[in-house]
Design a protein around this motif. Structure first.
Motif, short mmCIF file in Angstrom:
data_model
loop_
_atom_site.label_atom_id
_atom_site.label_comp_id
_atom_site.label_asym_id
_atom_site.label_seq_id
_atom_site.Cartn_x
_atom_site.Cartn_y
_atom_site.Cartn_z
N GLU A 102 -3.14 19.39 0.13
CA GLU A 102 -3.44 19.51 1.56
C GLU A 102 -2.20 19.20 2.40
OE1 GLU A 102 -6.64 16.75 2.49
OE2 GLU A 102 -5.68 15.19 1.30
N TRP A 103 -1.38 18.22 1.98
CA TRP A 103 -0.16 17.92 2.72
C TRP A 103 0.86 19.05 2.57
CZ3 TRP A 103 1.63 15.66 6.69
CH2 TRP A 103 3.01 15.57 6.88
N ARG A 104 1.03 19.56 1.36
CA ARG A 104 1.99 20.66 1.16
C ARG A 104 1.61 21.89 1.99
NH1 ARG A 104 1.77 18.95 -4.37
NH2 ARG A 104 0.58 20.80 -4.89
N ARG A 105 0.32 22.16 2.10
CA ARG A 105 -0.14 23.31 2.88
C ARG A 105 0.20 23.11 4.36
NH1 ARG A 105 -3.95 23.92 6.21
NH2 ARG A 105 -5.06 22.04 5.61
N ILE A 106 -0.15 21.96 4.93
CA ILE A 106 0.10 21.74 6.36
C ILE A 106 1.59 21.64 6.63
CG2 ILE A 106 -0.07 19.21 6.46
CD1 ILE A 106 -1.53 21.65 9.02
N ARG A 107 2.34 21.09 5.70
CA ARG A 107 3.80 20.99 5.83
C ARG A 107 4.40 22.39 6.01
NH1 ARG A 107 8.48 21.23 2.82
NH2 ARG A 107 9.98 19.55 3.19
N ASN A 108 3.98 23.33 5.17
CA ASN A 108 4.48 24.70 5.29
C ASN A 108 4.09 25.34 6.62
OD1 ASN A 108 5.78 24.65 2.81
ND2 ASN A 108 3.99 25.42 1.71
N GLU A 109 2.88 25.07 7.08
CA GLU A 109 2.44 25.60 8.38
C GLU A 109 3.31 25.08 9.51
OE1 GLU A 109 -1.73 25.02 9.22
OE2 GLU A 109 -2.31 25.76 7.23
N ASP A 130 0.82 -1.22 0.00
CA ASP A 130 0.00 0.00 0.00
C ASP A 130 0.85 1.27 0.00
OD1 ASP A 130 -2.42 -1.42 0.02
OD2 ASP A 130 -2.29 -1.68 2.19
N ARG A 131 2.15 1.15 -0.26
CA ARG A 131 3.07 2.29 -0.25
C ARG A 131 2.60 3.40 -1.19
NH1 ARG A 131 6.02 3.58 2.87
NH2 ARG A 131 8.12 3.72 3.28
N TYR A 132 1.96 3.02 -2.29
CA TYR A 132 1.47 4.02 -3.25
C TYR A 132 0.53 5.02 -2.57
CZ TYR A 132 -3.08 1.74 -3.43
OH TYR A 132 -4.32 1.23 -3.10
N LEU A 133 -0.18 4.58 -1.54
CA LEU A 133 -1.12 5.48 -0.85
C LEU A 133 -0.39 6.66 -0.21
CD1 LEU A 133 -3.47 2.91 0.92
CD2 LEU A 133 -4.07 4.45 -0.96
N ASN A 134 0.70 6.37 0.52
CA ASN A 134 1.36 7.50 1.16
C ASN A 134 2.14 8.33 0.15
OD1 ASN A 134 3.79 6.09 0.96
ND2 ASN A 134 4.11 5.94 3.16
N GLN A 135 2.58 7.73 -0.96
CA GLN A 135 3.25 8.51 -1.99
C GLN A 135 2.29 9.52 -2.62
OE1 GLN A 135 6.52 8.40 -2.27
NE2 GLN A 135 6.47 6.82 -0.69
N ILE A 192 1.17 6.64 11.08
CA ILE A 192 -0.03 6.54 10.27
C ILE A 192 -0.10 5.17 9.59
CG2 ILE A 192 -0.26 9.02 9.93
CD1 ILE A 192 0.93 8.59 7.10
N THR A 193 -1.30 4.82 9.19
CA THR A 193 -1.56 3.55 8.54
C THR A 193 -2.24 3.81 7.19
OG1 THR A 193 -3.79 3.36 9.46
CG2 THR A 193 -1.97 2.46 10.80
N PRO A 194 -2.31 2.80 6.34
CA PRO A 194 -3.07 2.98 5.09
C PRO A 194 -4.51 3.40 5.35
CG PRO A 194 -1.72 1.00 4.94
CD PRO A 194 -1.61 1.50 6.37
#
Length: 140
Positions: free
Chosen positions: A50-57, A38-43, A86-88
């Protein structure tokens, strides 16, 4: 401390880098798969807006410092660590664990690995406080 939900609010009450590391460390094992097939999910997730936004915050909140500790400024290779692994299912169901700043902390790869493997030998060294003539012992 493992097994409990770890939070940013509790983490920043700890004054030293070492205390914060001890709070976060997981004592995992090298080679244990977390996502497997399930690695493709986290990739996909880590490329999302949404991840890039929270990462910057988180980078701004933690002032660019490893584990949000003054004196541990990150020069490159910034990572955001999920304090509660985190999990899949977290990704599929978009749980609160994914994007809640209360469960995220700024770090570097070596600190991140130290947290996951419980190996303090991987941690960066504390900044050396310099004194006059400390490199010339005969002048002291």
């Amino acid at each position: 401390m493992s097994g409990m939900i770890k939070t940013y609010t509790e983490l920043i009450r700890l004054q030293t880098f070492q205390e914060r590391f001890e709070y976060l460390k997981l004592d995992g094992s090298v080679g244990i798969e977390t996502f497997g097939f399930d690695r493709y999910l986290n990739q996909i997730f880590y490329k999302s807006k949404e991840w890039r936004r929270i990462r910057n915050e988180i980078i701004i909140r933690d002032k660019g410092c490893d584990l949000a500790c003054d004196g541990y400024e990150i020069k490159r290779n910034i990572m955001i660590h999920h304090m509660n692994p985190i999990t899949p299912e977290d990704i599929i169901n978009r749980t609160d664990n994914l994007l809640n700043p209360e469960y995220l902390i700024l770090t570097v790869l070596m600190t991140h690995n130290a947290i996951h493997y419980g190996d303090s030998n991987l941690l960066p060294h504390a900044p050396v406080e310099r004194r006059k003539n400390d490199t010339c012992p005969w002048r002291q």
